[in-house]
Design an enzyme around this catalytic site. Structure first.
Site, PDB file in Angstrom:
ATOM      1  CG  ASP A 247       5.880   3.757   0.872  1.00 56.06           C
ATOM      2  OD1 ASP A 247       6.141   4.277   1.979  1.00 56.06           O
ATOM      3  OD2 ASP A 247       4.726   3.590   0.454  1.00 56.06           O
TER       4      ASP A 247
ATOM      5  CE  LYS B  84       1.270   4.431   8.023  1.00 55.82           C
ATOM      6  NZ  LYS B  84       0.331   3.441   8.336  1.00 55.82           N
TER       7      LYS B  84
ATOM      8  CE1 TYR C 231      -3.740   2.439   0.588  1.00 55.22           C
ATOM      9  CE2 TYR C 231      -2.403   3.296   2.385  1.00 55.22           C
ATOM     10  CZ  TYR C 231      -3.481   3.413   1.534  1.00 55.22           C
ATOM     11  OH  TYR C 231      -4.306   4.508   1.617  1.00 55.22           O
TER      12      TYR C 231
END
Ligand code: PMP
Length: 432
Positions: free
Chosen positions: A240, A268, A145
């Site tokens: 990522d 995050k 994702y």
């Protein structure tokens, strides 16, 4: 446990908020439905819900909360920042300090830019890679994702020689055709994709350690081969690290694994719980971004004083000696304890763990790719999830989401969790 207030609030949520949640992963749809628990307060490793129930939390907000909820050092930094004004729209020194700290931690970051989410960070790295290479296509790995921008909500074609199809309504077919998806940990299919589309590929988007179908590590040599093949064909490698950066060590997964990408996207953990994203990498590539270059990226909230100061405070906490060793120690106790219980109760389950992040999969086989994670037993997980919740253990409501241990979890929390796991397995065995 009594969830009356949660249920009442969730009924109101269903009237006011589409689907009752602000991110689909928070719904309990994947675990058989029901009103998601509404949390009122977090403190350290614990959550307290609106009915007064206490939980040991392993969701950690899907990763960011590595120092537990309301960590005093970070809370203090946010308070101080707020007192001086929350948004300026001008440069601040905090942006510079934070960028310098990231650069120092992650050697591949020659230049950095801050944005507001992981989605934005990844979206921009793709644009920059396209601008730099003057090519349009992207390779990504199945099941990873990368946020909710059009380009990454693309499902795999039927093989590495096939272009993608939209994985969400509203994603144009023409956009999906710019993406090729191959299985993680499968270098042959990756090579084949380059064989078919080599001179059209701008970049390869990769989670160096997968966090989105559970914790899945790359096979020995896989990431180096990805780098070598991509570079041979003139494509860039984009990591990522929205989940992985600062989760497994101070710095990125790229340091842990010893492989260097051209560009990296962050989010995050680096914001200490506040909204954040960042991207960066090679100077000659980043120079293509405005105001120096022709690739546009901007943001009213980008580099805002609160996220910057929370991020700096977070890095100060996790830079201390022994943080990652302790996460690993607790992670190992949890993993070993669960493996022993899986054996004792003859549960069809396996565990993937790296440091303080772990996934239990209800399957017999070792999970190394998305197809295997997809094929695990969702019904068994749904039972397990509810049994754990009812004993005050908060997990993500998904059969392959990670459990995240924070610096505030104690060995006693882990032992309590193992008792709850044993009770859950006992109930599941009786039901069989
Ligand atoms: N990349 C990865 C690896 C992620 O796990 C996520 C979020 N789960 C994103 C990107 C998107 O980040 P955000 O939710 O902040 O937009």
């Amino acid at each position: 446990m009594n969830f009356t207030n949660s249920e009442k609030i969730q009924q109101r949520a269903n009237e006011a908020i589409l689907g009752g949640v602000n991110s689909p992963s928070r719904s309990y749809k994947a675990v058989g439905g029901g009103a998601p628990v509404v949390m009122a307060r977090g403190e350290g490793a614990y959550f307290y819900d609106v009915d007064g129930n206490k939980y040991i939390d392993y969701l950690a907000a899907y990763g960011p909360i590595i120092t537990g909820h309301a960590h005093p050092h970070i809370t203090e930094a946010i308070k101080r920042a707020a007192e001086n004004g929350v948004l300026y729209g001008t440069p601040t020194e905090h942006e510079v300090v934070f960028a310098e700290m990231l650069k120092e931690a992650i050697p591949s970051l020659e230049k950095v830019r801050f944005v507001n989410s992981g989605t934005e960070a990844v979206m921009t790295t793709i644009r920059v890679a396209r601008a730099f290479t003057k090519r349009d296509k992207i390779i990504k790995f199945a099941g990873c994702y990368h946020g909710h921008s059009d380009l990454v909500l693309v499902a795999a074609g039927s093989g590495p020689s096939q272009l993608g199809t939209p994985d969400s309504a509203g994603v144009p077919k023409s956009v999906a055709q710019e993406v090729i998806t191959v299985p993680f940990n499968d270098i042959e299919q990756f090579k084949e994709a380059f064989h078919h589309f080599g001179d059209q590929i701008a970049g390869v988007l990769v989670e160096p350690i997968v966090g989105n179908f559970g914790i899945v590590e790359p096979k020995e040599g896989f990431l180096q081969a990805v780098n070598d093949i991509a570079h041979e064909h003139g494509a860039l490698v984009i990591y990522d690290e929205v989940i992985t950066a600062f989760r497994f060590m101070y710095g990125g997964a790229q340091d842990l694994l010893g492989v260097k990408p051209d560009l990296t996207a962050f989010g995050k953990v680096i914001g200490g719980g506040l909204p954040i994203g960042a991207y960066g990498g090679r100077q000659d590539i980043m120079e293509h971004v405005a105001p120096l270059g022709p690739t546009y990226q901007a943001g009213t909230m980008a580099g805002n004083p609160l996220s910057m100061q929370a991020g700096i405070a977070l890095l100060e906490v996790i830079k201390q000696d022994g943080v990652y060793e302790e996460l690993d120690r607790l992670g190992k106790i949890l993993e070993d304890g669960m493996l022993a219980l899986i054996k004792k109760y003859n549960i069809r389950a396996t565990i993937n763990r790296l440091m303080g992040a772990m996934t239990i999969y209800f399957t017999d086989e070792k999970v190394v790719n998305y197809e295997q994670a997809e094929n695990t037993d969702g019904e068994a997980f749904a039972k397990f999830f509810k049994l754990m919740l009812n004993q005050g253990i908060n997990l993500a409501p998904s059969k392959y989401e990670a459990w995240f241990i924070t610096t505030e979890h104690t060995e006693q929390d882990i032992q309590e969790t193992l008792k709850a796991v044993e009770n859950a397995f006992m109930s599941m065995t009786v039901e069989k």
